[in-house]
Design a protein around this motif. Structure first.
Motif, PDB file in Angstrom:
ATOM      1  N   ALA A   6       0.826  -1.211   0.000  1.00 24.24           N
ATOM      2  CA  ALA A   6       0.000   0.000   0.000  1.00 24.24           C
ATOM      3  C   ALA A   6       0.858   1.258   0.000  1.00 24.24           C
ATOM      4  O   ALA A   6       0.557   2.231  -0.702  1.00 24.24           O
ATOM      5  N   ARG A  45       1.680   4.633  -3.151  1.00 24.06           N
ATOM      6  CA  ARG A  45       1.661   6.087  -2.952  1.00 24.06           C
ATOM      7  C   ARG A  45       2.810   6.778  -3.659  1.00 24.06           C
ATOM      8  O   ARG A  45       2.818   8.005  -3.779  1.00 24.06           O
ATOM      9  N   ALA A  67      -1.926  -6.084  -4.615  1.00 22.51           N
ATOM     10  CA  ALA A  67      -2.379  -5.562  -3.329  1.00 22.51           C
ATOM     11  C   ALA A  67      -3.865  -5.810  -3.116  1.00 22.51           C
ATOM     12  O   ALA A  67      -4.301  -6.201  -2.024  1.00 22.51           O
ATOM     13  N   ALA A 115      -3.450   0.235   5.581  1.00 18.47           N
ATOM     14  CA  ALA A 115      -3.165  -0.099   4.187  1.00 18.47           C
ATOM     15  C   ALA A 115      -4.409   0.023   3.324  1.00 18.47           C
ATOM     16  O   ALA A 115      -4.369   0.555   2.201  1.00 18.47           O
ATOM     17  N   LEU A 165      -5.162   2.180  -0.010  1.00 19.37           N
ATOM     18  CA  LEU A 165      -5.609   1.568  -1.258  1.00 19.37           C
ATOM     19  C   LEU A 165      -6.913   2.177  -1.763  1.00 19.37           C
ATOM     20  O   LEU A 165      -7.159   2.217  -2.976  1.00 19.37           O
TER      21      LEU A 165
END
Length: 815
Positions: free
Chosen positions: A567, A571, A587, A623, A627
């Motif tokens: 996660a 970014r 993910a 996380a 997401l």
């Protein structure tokens, strides 16, 4: 005793030597360095031989390069095992460095004569021997400290309890006109502790006299102690004698040898060539490479290189460089440093400190004020008796942060050359003093600096370590602590097996680690590192390994450990312009599997397992927030995760700490009303719940530094439930729940704990008054209880309107 004799007939360029001149020194000693320079100027030898690895002979001409600035070190490492390496450090005040520079300046042949590094690196003796500082398996202090310290023995023989003070008195502070300073009497056929004897006295002003006296002292010590606890010395000294014989055949007897004073008696001993060669027979050998590398004063302060660490390299450097008035010049340096730190230090302070240091030296019977006297004077006059500024002086001046420089013409592995070029391009100069570096990843140069530092970390070259930033907490900010250590040159040599540039080496190592990783979390952390380091070539291999591990791993704990790193990686696409699309699919798949497998995994846990899974639930929650907050959020993932949390909060079979945490996360997300939270707490704290389980629920709900304390401060119903439960815990079980409660509430800020204490002390509002703050209540300091305190709310309302910039509403409109 010594082979050295000087002819009475002077030559045009100095006296002619009719025997080798053995100059015994203390490594890294400025007094020895000055004495060596004076002896070489007087004797004018035909060649200079120096204790050191012969592989460094080809590198000696670089010492004359104006871009070579000590402290520096010879670095030797095994070609097949770069991690097995050794350093031979040299400072400006090292006698060996002075001898090298003198020989090069006078066009005199100079060479090293110690045991080759090819043998010393191959020997399996303890590391860190006196011929150089070796890396590799760490040696204990007993292994690297000589059994016999010659300087300490001589100091004790002269009546000193401090060997450093004795050495300063007899060598570092020695007056050029003095025959022999006080305390240089050496034992003649005695053991330590006996009355000092009187050694041969030299002619006043004779530059060779100190070496004659020191040789006599070492001869007596060698007679008493043999090899002093260093069996390898016999091998080294045999090799040095062979090299000395070779030099005498080539240059005649007019050669000078600069070596540790401990070795002088062994070099003066007459042995046969066959006997010396027999000691060298069968020595192991490895292929080595050697170069010059920068060194630091701080590393000279360790008992490592040459087995002769010094406590005050900055002070010794000052003594060597100061042409006159060393104490006055030192006090001026100290005053300048303190002024830079905004401390008031005047010229009068400097004058008074000099006078006090000289007075202390006279009272203590010392020929010159030493470091002890100057430190005492600085503490009393400039630091007002405080050791705080004195610690700064110790760090910056007494030890010092000087980092040497080596010219580009010095040999280096290709990876080191690429790193050096990149450092110059990015204006990141290696420095011995730790510094903070704040990077804005939106800027091209800062982004390139970040990639370099992350690549070096991947290669285990720890030049920089991430630090907590003092400014913005956005993802476009990074903070680093940078500090260059000489050992990093060895790490660069080790990393050279992966590639010739930093990028290719980091890519190759990342791919290798991905294939060798056994845990899913290792691969996800590696994927994150590849994105940080800007290694797109390695990502396909890492992503394939990630997909393979994720498909085979059914352990929810492993999946939960792996998801936060993925996660975070997602970014980085916006700021670093990297493609993270491949990570998003993996993910999302991990998050779905966690949502399915987490509820069954939260049952039947012991206390430690429940705490570990609680931390994983926090990590997964954060996380999933990342997401679902991006430009392309995973559809429906947040709702599915909220459903999982609701299941955890409602199930009695789930550990209390996990149920409490799930309820708290739902409350923070606004998916659980305050009434529902109060109901769940009431059930968890009901009389039928074991006290330990109830305390665990409280820890999960309001524990840690996640704002639970403020939640209790502002929600009086929850505080009332906790208070009622706690006061009802039976006395026989109270001690069982106390550690959990103490751990929970000790993490709160002091102000939060104080407010909670005041609320609990006041207690809930009396029911007869209609509840705390209800109309008609006459309770000047209400505590906690049901209902709304309208009087207190009305008092705050004007301030809120002022902050929000909105006009207050009329009372009837508000109703």
């Amino acid at each position: 005793m010594s082979d050295r004799t000087v002819s009475e007939a002077p030559a045009a360029d100095g006296p002619a030597l009719d025997a080798p001149l053995l100059l015994g020194v203390r490594h890294h000693g400025p007094g020895s360095a000055r004495a060596v320079r004076a002896a070489l100027d007087a004797a004018r030898p035909a060649a200079v031989l120096i204790e050191g690895p012969p592989e460094g002979d080809a590198l000696l001409p670089l010492a004359a390069d104006p871009r070579m600035r000590p402290p520096v070190a010879l670095l030797a490492h095994a070609v097949d095992d770069p991690g097995r390496a050794a350093f031979w450090p040299l400072a400006e005040f090292s006698p060996e460095w002075v001898a090298i520079r003198w020989a090069l300046a006078h066009d005199v042949p100079v060479r090293f004569i110690d045991l080759p590094a090819a043998h010393s690196l191959a020997l399996k003796e303890p590391h860190g021997g006196p011929q150089g500082e070796e890396t590799g398996p760490a040696a204990t202090e007993e292994e690297v400290t000589p059994v016999v310290d010659p300087v300490r023995v001589l100091a004790e023989t002269a009546g000193y309890d401090d060997p450093e003070r004795w050495w300063e008195d007899v060598v570092e502070h020695r007056s050029p006109e003095a025959d022999r300073p006080p305390g240089t009497g050496t034992p003649t056929g005695t053991t330590p502790g006996s009355t000092p004897g009187t050694a041969t006295t030299a002619t006043s002003g004779d530059p060779l006299a100190p070496f004659t006296a020191l040789a006599e002292a070492m001869t007596a010590l060698r007679e008493a102690y043999g090899d002093g606890g260093h069996p390898r010395d016999a091998v080294r000294e045999a090799y040095m004698r062979i090299q000395l014989r070779t030099a005498r055949k080539e240059f005649g007897d007019g050669v000078a040898v600069v070596c540790g004073a401990w070795h002088v008696p062994a070099l003066a001993t007459r042995t046969t060539l066959a006997a010396d060669r027999s000691l060298l027979k069968g020595l192991p050998k490895v292929k080595t490479e050697m170069t010059w590398v920068p060194w630091t004063h701080r590393r000279l302060a360790r008992h490592s290189g040459y087995g002769a660490g010094i406590d005050s390299p900055g002070w010794y450097g000052h003594l060597f460089a100061a042409a006159d008035r060393p104490v006055e010049r030192w006090m001026t340096k100290v005053a300048g440093l303190l002024r830079e730190e905004d401390r008031f230090v005047s010229t009068a302070h400097v004058i008074e400190a000099v006078r006090l240091a000289e007075t202390l030296a006279a009272m203590r019977g010392r020929p010159l004020a030493g470091l002890t006297e100057t430190t005492d004077a600085v503490r009393a006059v400039m630091c007002e008796g405080s050791d705080v500024p004195l610690a700064l002086i110790q760090d910056r001046l007494v030890v010092g942060e000087t980092l040497g420089e080596v010219p580009d013409s010095a040999p280096a592995v290709p990876l080191q050359r690429d790193l050096t070029r990149t450092q110059r391009t990015l204006r990141l100069k290696p420095e011995a003093l730790e510094k903070e570096l704040d990077l804005d990843l939106r800027k091209e140069t800062d982004a390139a600096r970040s990639r370099l530092l992350h690549r070096l970390r991947l290669l285990s070259i720890g030049w920089g370590e991430p630090a907590e930033g003092r400014g913005s907490t956005g993802t476009f900010r990074e903070s680093w602590r940078l500090r260059w250590e000489p050992e990093l040159h060895v790490r660069v040599a080790e990393a050279g097996v992966w590639g010739t540039t930093v990028e290719t080496a980091a890519t190759a190592k990342a791919e290798s680690q991905a294939l060798a990783a056994t845990a899913l979390s290792e691969v996800t952390a590696l994927a994150e590192h590849c994105l940080l380091a800007g290694l797109p070539e390695a990502l396909p291999v890492v992503m394939k390994a990630l997909a393979d591990r994720a498909a085979l791993d059914a352990d929810v704990g492993h999946l939960a450990d792996a998801l936060p790193a993925l996660a975070r990686s997602l970014r980085y696409g916006d700021v670093r312009s990297t493609d993270t699309a491949a990570l998003a699919e993996v993910a999302a798949g991990l998050a779905e599997r966690i949502c399915v497998g987490l509820p069954p995994a939260c049952t039947g846990l012991d206390a430690d397992g429940a705490e570990a899974l609680r931390r994983q639930v926090d990590g997964v929650h954060g996380a999933i927030g990342l997401l679902t907050a991006g430009p392309a959020p995973a559809e429906g993932l947040r709702d599915r995760w909220s459903t999982v949390l609701r299941k955890l909060a409602d199930r009695d079979t789930v550990a209390g700490i996990i149920r409490g945490r799930a309820a708290r996360l739902l409350l923070d997300e606004g998916r659980l009303t305050e009434d529902e939270a109060a109901r769940l707490m009431g059930l968890a704290l009901s009389p039928g719940t074991p006290p330990a389980d109830a305390a665990a629920w409280i820890e999960g709900f309001v524990g840690g530094a996640s704002g639970g304390g403020m939640l209790l401060v502002h929600d009086e119903r929850l505080l009332g439930l906790v208070d009622a439960w706690l006061t009802g815990v039976p006395a026989d079980t109270f001690t069982d729940v106390l550690p959990l409660l103490r751990r929970t509430f000790s993490a709160y800020e002091p102000g939060v704990r104080r407010t909670l204490g005041e609320l609990v002390r006041r207690g809930p509002a009396p029911e007869s008054a209609g509840g705390a703050g209800s109309d008609g209540a006459d309770h000047p300091y209400p505590g906690f209880g049901p209902g709304l305190d309208t009087d207190r709310a009305d008092a705050v309302e004007p301030v809120l309107h002022l902050l929000l910039g909105s006009p207050p509403q009329p009372a009837e409109a508000a109703v």
